[in-house]
Design a protein around this motif. Structure first.
Motif, short mmCIF file in Angstrom:
data_model
loop_
_atom_site.label_atom_id
_atom_site.label_comp_id
_atom_site.label_asym_id
_atom_site.label_seq_id
_atom_site.Cartn_x
_atom_site.Cartn_y
_atom_site.Cartn_z
N ASP A 147 62.92 148.10 35.75
CA ASP A 147 62.33 146.72 35.62
C ASP A 147 63.24 145.93 34.68
O ASP A 147 62.77 144.65 34.40
CB ASP A 147 61.11 146.89 35.07
N GLY A 148 64.44 146.34 34.30
CA GLY A 148 65.51 145.41 33.55
C GLY A 148 65.11 145.39 32.18
O GLY A 148 65.63 144.60 31.22
N ARG A 149 64.29 146.33 31.71
CA ARG A 149 63.93 146.66 30.22
C ARG A 149 63.85 148.13 30.04
O ARG A 149 63.36 148.87 30.63
CB ARG A 149 62.45 146.16 30.16
N VAL A 150 64.25 148.33 28.77
CA VAL A 150 64.19 149.75 28.22
C VAL A 150 63.21 149.85 27.25
O VAL A 150 63.18 149.24 26.37
CB VAL A 150 65.40 150.28 27.73
N THR A 151 62.04 150.55 27.43
CA THR A 151 60.90 150.81 26.60
C THR A 151 61.37 151.83 25.60
O THR A 151 62.21 152.39 25.59
CB THR A 151 59.65 151.06 27.60
N ALA A 152 60.41 151.86 24.59
CA ALA A 152 60.77 152.79 23.58
C ALA A 152 60.55 154.24 24.03
O ALA A 152 61.35 155.17 23.72
CB ALA A 152 59.58 152.73 22.29
N ALA A 153 59.65 154.59 25.04
CA ALA A 153 59.65 155.79 25.65
C ALA A 153 60.69 155.92 26.53
O ALA A 153 61.18 157.18 26.69
CB ALA A 153 58.39 155.91 26.69
N GLU A 154 61.30 155.16 27.36
CA GLU A 154 62.76 155.24 28.13
C GLU A 154 63.87 155.49 27.22
O GLU A 154 64.57 156.44 27.43
CB GLU A 154 62.75 154.15 28.78
N ALA A 155 63.79 154.86 26.08
CA ALA A 155 64.97 155.05 25.11
C ALA A 155 64.87 156.32 24.38
O ALA A 155 65.93 157.45 24.30
CB ALA A 155 65.02 154.03 24.00
N ALA A 156 63.52 156.90 24.21
CA ALA A 156 63.58 158.22 23.52
C ALA A 156 63.91 159.35 24.64
O ALA A 156 64.58 160.21 24.14
CB ALA A 156 62.04 158.41 23.01
#
Length: 140
Positions: free
Chosen positions: A118-127
């Motif tokens: 989606d063109g965004r990295v959420t905190a969960a995706e970064a973790a």
């Protein structure tokens, strides 16, 4: 000692906007959430990459090259990592990485972490990306 710290940080920082410890390696998303909303956009990630480049360009000549770092780092694992990172982003393969070359190079870490595309990295995706990186590091 200061030169050793700089060299280790340099190897971790070229492609990564944040840096954890030398033992852990780079935290690819550590300081990329510039507006602190819990989500990293590609624009934020790229801005953080550019800021890291600016810190590495200590002589302010607009170029980062291996000769900018102490010779003892060149043959070390961190030096080899730095050389690979410079080489991957060095579009004209002249051994000198410009800020523009870095920013035009693919943001591979961002793309890999953006699981839902989606063109965004959420905190969960970064973790999850951090965990996967640590898992790969531990397997070496």
């Amino acid at each position: 000692m200061q030169r050793l710290i700089l060299a280790a940080a340099a190897a971790a920082a070229i492609a990564a906007p944040g840096c954890a410890s030398a033992r852990q390696g780079p935290d690819l998303f550590g300081d990329a959430d510039l507006n602190r909303d819990g989500v990293i956009t590609l624009a934020e990630f790229q801005e953080a990459r550019g800021a890291r480049f600016d810190k590495l360009d200590r002589n302010r000549d607009g170029v980062v090259r291996m000769s900018d770092f102490p010779s003892f780092i060149h043959g070390s694992p961190r030096g080899q990592q730095l050389q690979r990172m410079i080489g991957m982003a060095d579009a004209n393969q002249d051994g000198a990485l410009t800020r523009n070359e870095l920013l035009k190079s693919p943001a591979v870490a961002f793309t890999a972490a953006d699981v839902d595309r989606d063109g965004r990295v959420t905190a969960a995706e970064a973790a999850a990306a951090r965990a996967k990186t640590e898992q790969m590091r531990a397997a070496r």
